[in-house]
Design an enzyme around this catalytic site. Structure first.
Site, PDB file in Angstrom:
ATOM      1  CG  HIS A 252      -2.073   0.926   1.130  1.00 20.95           C
ATOM      2  ND1 HIS A 252      -1.933   2.293   1.145  1.00 20.95           N
ATOM      3  CD2 HIS A 252      -3.401   0.683   1.000  1.00 20.95           C
ATOM      4  CE1 HIS A 252      -3.122   2.858   1.027  1.00 20.95           C
ATOM      5  NE2 HIS A 252      -4.038   1.896   0.936  1.00 20.95           N
ATOM      6  NE  ARG A 275      -3.561   7.685  -1.543  1.00 22.14           N
ATOM      7  CZ  ARG A 275      -3.590   6.553  -2.234  1.00 22.14           C
ATOM      8  NH1 ARG A 275      -3.499   6.577  -3.547  1.00 22.14           N
ATOM      9  NH2 ARG A 275      -3.729   5.402  -1.623  1.00 22.14           N
TER      10      ARG A 275
END
Length: 472
Positions: A252, A275
């Site tokens: 990740h 995000r």
């Protein structure tokens, strides 16, 4: 040869191994079919990694998504694209699993909302998705914890449900071509349970010295978002299960580097929805990647230069949110601020070039220019005129080993398949212990979805098998 157990239960149960969302979904379906369930969990508390899930669960189409009803028709295509080159092997098997996953996604969300009472009314678009389809609640509780605690509460209300924690399954028992139960240990005590088995024991992303080292030695030294514990796929290969995609490990791109303990190899995930709701990534004051691309691509962009630190291997990247993103993600960011993983500050605190770098992004969001990195969706970012005094929320992030896409091969009905592709009688699996669904990259939001879809199918099938063999 198995040890002689101290206790053997002569009563047959359906046995579920692992109390993350896959195991809880399976147990819920078993209880719905009036099947007695014995759930075994190796940790002291139930919930597994599902409890930590912070971005949400995918579903398409659902009534909570924006735009005209039923307009999201690209979930299958997005998942296939994300799976990448892995689709070239076992293609029909993968496409069947992906079809089951995506076609069942709307029903999975409906089951959680309408039958279980989980709030999933807020929807965001994550990296690699072409449409907003990742659902979470409007309250303060992260989606993983909300779903897990709700299912656990429902299960604990049933007299057919029994949960035993701090117990490790040591053997899957098989007579002829049929799995008949498990052997497990609780401290010094060894026990046996008889009945059909659903394995939902998770992946091996925390098995740094064992399976991870064997299949991905190149990831040595990377931090991890997982607890350090061994993988369990070997228990299933011991009874004939087939493995797939064991080298496919997801790193990740955004896990927090705790300023109070920079060198800790255990990291806390920075939710992808930060995000998705408009957050950006800066390196030396500049954006360097489309933040909405897949985890694999964003990770590759971060790791394209040498690491800042060697042990653990980590990079110096800033995750930056403005007030608009904060307002949309306040329940998460408030927790990160409390933990000291993020801080509220001003752009001046981010170093040389940050004002210009963030202003360039703000201009793109406002439509004054096109993003040269290709980002087209910007969530709820609202800062337009960036100055040194502009308020932002920021945390240092780095890639970390997060999820293993490889595991035992299952059918669309969650049956564990042997090396010839034949279902092993009495054995099902769901969740991260399985392989073949995600290929080279898992889309954010599809882990919880996979657990619900295939966990429920495993529960349905195990209940049917239990009923058919009740007279044996």
């Amino acid at each position: 040869m198995s040890k002689v157990p101290n206790q053997t239960s002569t009563t047959r149960h359906a046995i579920v191994v692992g109390s993350g969302l896959a195991g809880l979904s399976a147990a819920s379906q078993l209880i719905a079919h009036k099947t007695p369930v014995y759930l075994l969990e190796r940790s002291a508390k139930p919930g597994g990694n599902s409890m930590k899930a912070s971005s949400g669960i995918n579903g398409a189409p659902t009534k909570y998504q924006p735009g005209p009803p039923l307009s999201d028709t690209s979930f299958y295509d997005d998942t296939v694209k994300s799976a990448g080159a892995a689709l070239s092997t076992a293609t029909k098997q993968r496409e069947s699993l992906i079809s089951t996953l995506t076609n069942s996604s709307s029903g999975a969300v409906s089951w959680l909302v309408d039958e279980k009472g989980v709030d999933l009314t807020v929807v965001a678009q994550l990296g690699g998705h072409s449409f907003p389809r990742t659902h979470r609640g409007a309250g303060q509780t992260p989606p993983g914890a909300s779903i897990v605690t709700t299912l656990l509460k429902n299960l604990n209300e049933s007299p057919l449900f029994h949960l035993e924690t701090s117990c490790v399954v040591t053997d899957v028992l098989k007579t002829g071509d049929e799995v008949t139960g498990v052997e497990y240990s609780c401290g010094e005590e060894t026990k046996v349970l008889n009945g059909p088995v659903v394995f939902a024991s998770g992946g091996f992303a925390g098995d740094a010295e064992g399976m991870l080292a064997a299949y991905r030695p190149d990831l040595a030294g990377f931090p991890s978002t997982n607890d350090p514990r061994p993988g369990s796929q070997h228990l299933l290969t011991h009874v004939g299960a087939q493995l797939l995609d064991m080298e496919s490990v997801q790193v990740h791109p955004t896990s927090f580097v705790d300023p109070k303990n920079v060198s800790s190899p255990a990291k806390f995930l920075a939710a992808e929805m930060l995000r998705g709701e408009g957050g950006l990534l800066l390196r030396d004051g500049k954006r360097f990647v489309n933040e909405m691309l897949t985890r694999k691509v964003v990770t590759a962009a971060v790791t394209s230069i040498p690491a800042t630190d060697s042990l653990p291997r980590q990079w110096d990247v800033l995750l930056v949110l403005d007030e608009g993103v904060y307002e949309r993600t306040a329940s998460h960011v408030g927790f990160y601020l409390w933990k000291g993983l993020m801080r509220k500050t001003t752009v001046a605190d981010l170093g040389d070039g940050a004002v210009a770098g963030i202003q360039a992004y703000a201009d793109i969001v406002a439509g004054a220019s096109v993003d040269p990195l290709g980002r087209e969706t910007f969530g709820h970012w609202k800062l337009r005129d960036v100055s040194p005094d502009s308020v932002v929320y920021v945390g240092r992030v780095t890639p970390a080993v997060h999820f293993t896409m490889g595991g035992v091969v299952i059918s669309p009905q969650s049956e564990v398949l042997d090396k010839a592709g034949i279902p092993i009688k009495g054995l099902w699996a769901a969740g991260e212990v399985t392989g073949g669904i995600h290929g080279d990259n898992r889309l954010g939001g599809s882990s919880l979805l996979e657990c619900v879809v295939f966990g429920r199918k495993a529960g349905d099938q195990a209940a049917k098998y239990f009923a058919e063999h009740a007279r044996d």
